[in-house]
Design an enzyme around this catalytic site. Sequence first.
Site, mmCIF file in Angstrom:
data_model
loop_
_atom_site.group_PDB
_atom_site.id
_atom_site.type_symbol
_atom_site.label_atom_id
_atom_site.label_comp_id
_atom_site.label_asym_id
_atom_site.label_seq_id
_atom_site.Cartn_x
_atom_site.Cartn_y
_atom_site.Cartn_z
ATOM 1 C CE LYS A 110 -2.324 -1.036 3.563
ATOM 2 N NZ LYS A 110 -1.480 -2.249 4.176
ATOM 3 C CG HIS A 222 -2.929 4.214 8.831
ATOM 4 N ND1 HIS A 222 -2.745 4.573 7.680
ATOM 5 C CD2 HIS A 222 -2.650 2.956 9.044
ATOM 6 C CE1 HIS A 222 -2.240 3.274 7.133
ATOM 7 N NE2 HIS A 222 -2.239 2.270 7.902
ATOM 8 C CG ASP A 402 -43.689 -3.276 24.830
ATOM 9 O OD1 ASP A 402 -44.735 -3.719 25.315
ATOM 10 O OD2 ASP A 402 -43.437 -4.056 23.584
ATOM 11 C CG ASP A 404 -46.968 -2.535 23.032
ATOM 12 O OD1 ASP A 404 -47.072 -3.350 24.031
ATOM 13 O OD2 ASP A 404 -46.772 -2.720 21.881
ATOM 14 N N GLY A 488 -45.666 -21.210 22.013
ATOM 15 C CA GLY A 488 -45.265 -20.152 22.774
ATOM 16 C C GLY A 488 -44.309 -20.503 23.968
ATOM 17 C CB THR A 496 -48.463 -15.860 30.041
ATOM 18 O OG1 THR A 496 -48.900 -17.345 30.157
ATOM 19 C CG2 THR A 496 -46.851 -16.136 30.179
ATOM 20 C CG MET A 497 -52.068 -15.505 26.918
ATOM 21 S SD MET A 497 -52.552 -14.870 25.345
ATOM 22 C CE MET A 497 -51.916 -13.371 25.108
ATOM 23 N N GLY A 561 -51.884 -9.460 29.789
ATOM 24 C CA GLY A 561 -52.319 -10.378 28.907
ATOM 25 C C GLY A 561 -53.450 -11.310 29.630
#
Length: 580
Positions: A110, A222, A402, A404, A488, A496-497, A561
């Site tokens: 190089k 560099h 989260d 939502d 799942g 959980t649900m 859930g």
Amino acid sequence: MEPQKKLINAAESCVDEALLGLVRASGGLSLLRGHRVVLRSDLENLKGKVALLSGGGSGHEPSHAGYIGAGMLSAAVAGGVFASPPPGSILAAILSLHNAGASGVLLIVKNYTGDRLNFGLAAEQARNQGVAVDMVIVAEDCAFDQPSKAGRRGLCGTVFIHKLAGALAEEGCSLAQIVSKVTEILKGIGTLGVSLSPCSVPGCLPSFDLPPGDMELGLGIHGEPGIKRSKVASADEVVKTMIDHMTNPSSQSHLPLKSGDSVVVCVNNLGALSCLEMAVVTRSAILCLESLGVVVARVMSGLFMTSLEMAGVSLTLMRADKETLRLIDAKTTAPAWPNLSSVCLSGRSYITEPLTTSKRPQDEKHSEGPLSPVMHKALEKICSTLLEKQEELNSLDRASGDGDCGNTHAQAAKAIQEWLHGHVVPGCPGQLLLVLAGLVQEKMGGSSGALYSLFLTAAAGHVTEGRSDAAAWANAMNAGTEAMKKYGGAAPGDRTMLDALCPAVDELIKLTTAPSGGHMAVLQSAVKKAASGAEATRDLKARAGRASYISPNLLSLPDPGAVAVATILKAILEVLEGQK
């Protein structure tokens, strides 16, 4: 300011340990004792052929030792990080190749002052010992409109020369032939880099300062300053700027490129760009070149000549005729050379059409039946209730996920409401469940959408026009629940649900044996158990879903859930109670 963190043992030993790691991990490489020189293990196969030697400062990995193998380099010599290797080690490498029976040794260097001096000195010393040696200087940097006396820098285009010269050497070409051919090809290679961050030599501060939101165009490998700083732009804009600069005829270091030319493209990660970013930049490069009428024959994208941990990319373009492509496509055992396709990329069909274009269940036309009115009312009740509970579910989810959960259920509810306004509810319950499965899969999103869609799809086959009594519905609910558990990975007790759904389904199974007069009592009991199961999740440790990553001490509210499932079942019960 402290030096950047590095995952090394010590700054003074990192180069030697890195070379040892490379060699130990490969079955085809060896180290030359007393030197930072990596050699092919099968040097005997060089007899009568030209050997190729390259190298330079460390910190550019996989350059150059990663390109050692049949069809590319025979050896590589490493200096310290960003430091040219000493002439003594270069000479030792040359003599090792010569003593193995090579007909000559080509040095690929190089264009940096230290590399030119040290490789040049070693070459002269080797000639004095009767070795046939020649040197090719790679200087393909397109950054500067008017390069200084030092000339254009050698960058990632060096890797192309490794490959082309290696293929020629493997075919038995003489040293003079190889030098002549690659020197001509070098006239059609250009490289330009852009950086989003500096890099730092181990134990040292960053090589330069780059404010947040800025990028630097035309810097060296560099950390040498570039030609222009500007605000970070989109990948498409950055790539266009790079290619426009590289091919600008007013620049003395431009790469002549016109419509109809065929090129090989190297999209080189300077160290720290993600694979996702690299793929985006690669797309931008292909599209930009094709918009100029340039034929993109081959593309290599990845880590080829890095600058430690610099977040940036360089583009190398090489004009390529059929002979150049033949040499690029020639086989090599070098571990860092990519497995390129030998198909011309421009003009290639790259979209595959789906094999089936069947209609979605929600788009099919259905006929009403005796159960259509009550199922319509149940859906309306479920949707309105979920919309009312949206913020409550979000609030519960903020403590364990989260935030939502309410939003995702509201999205599903709105999608179902919209579908109800334009369609009749099919008389076959199974068809309705498939419609709902399709809607939640598309509109609900996330793991909740997948779980509900799994439940509905698995349940659909158990309730048909001729089989939709209470026992069939109980079996459908059970089948849906089992599918959720199977795919799942959760189970009752995991917060959980399922902690609301499973107790309810266990109760609903009694419908398969209960007399018709006792069905409502079973339904009412199932809904109560769902509510109790949801409430009990406040005392459970999360073992599945996002909540499993949160400290149990922070989980004091019911699982959103599970609350949503209990809410849905209660809404259905209220509609059925109103039918009496």
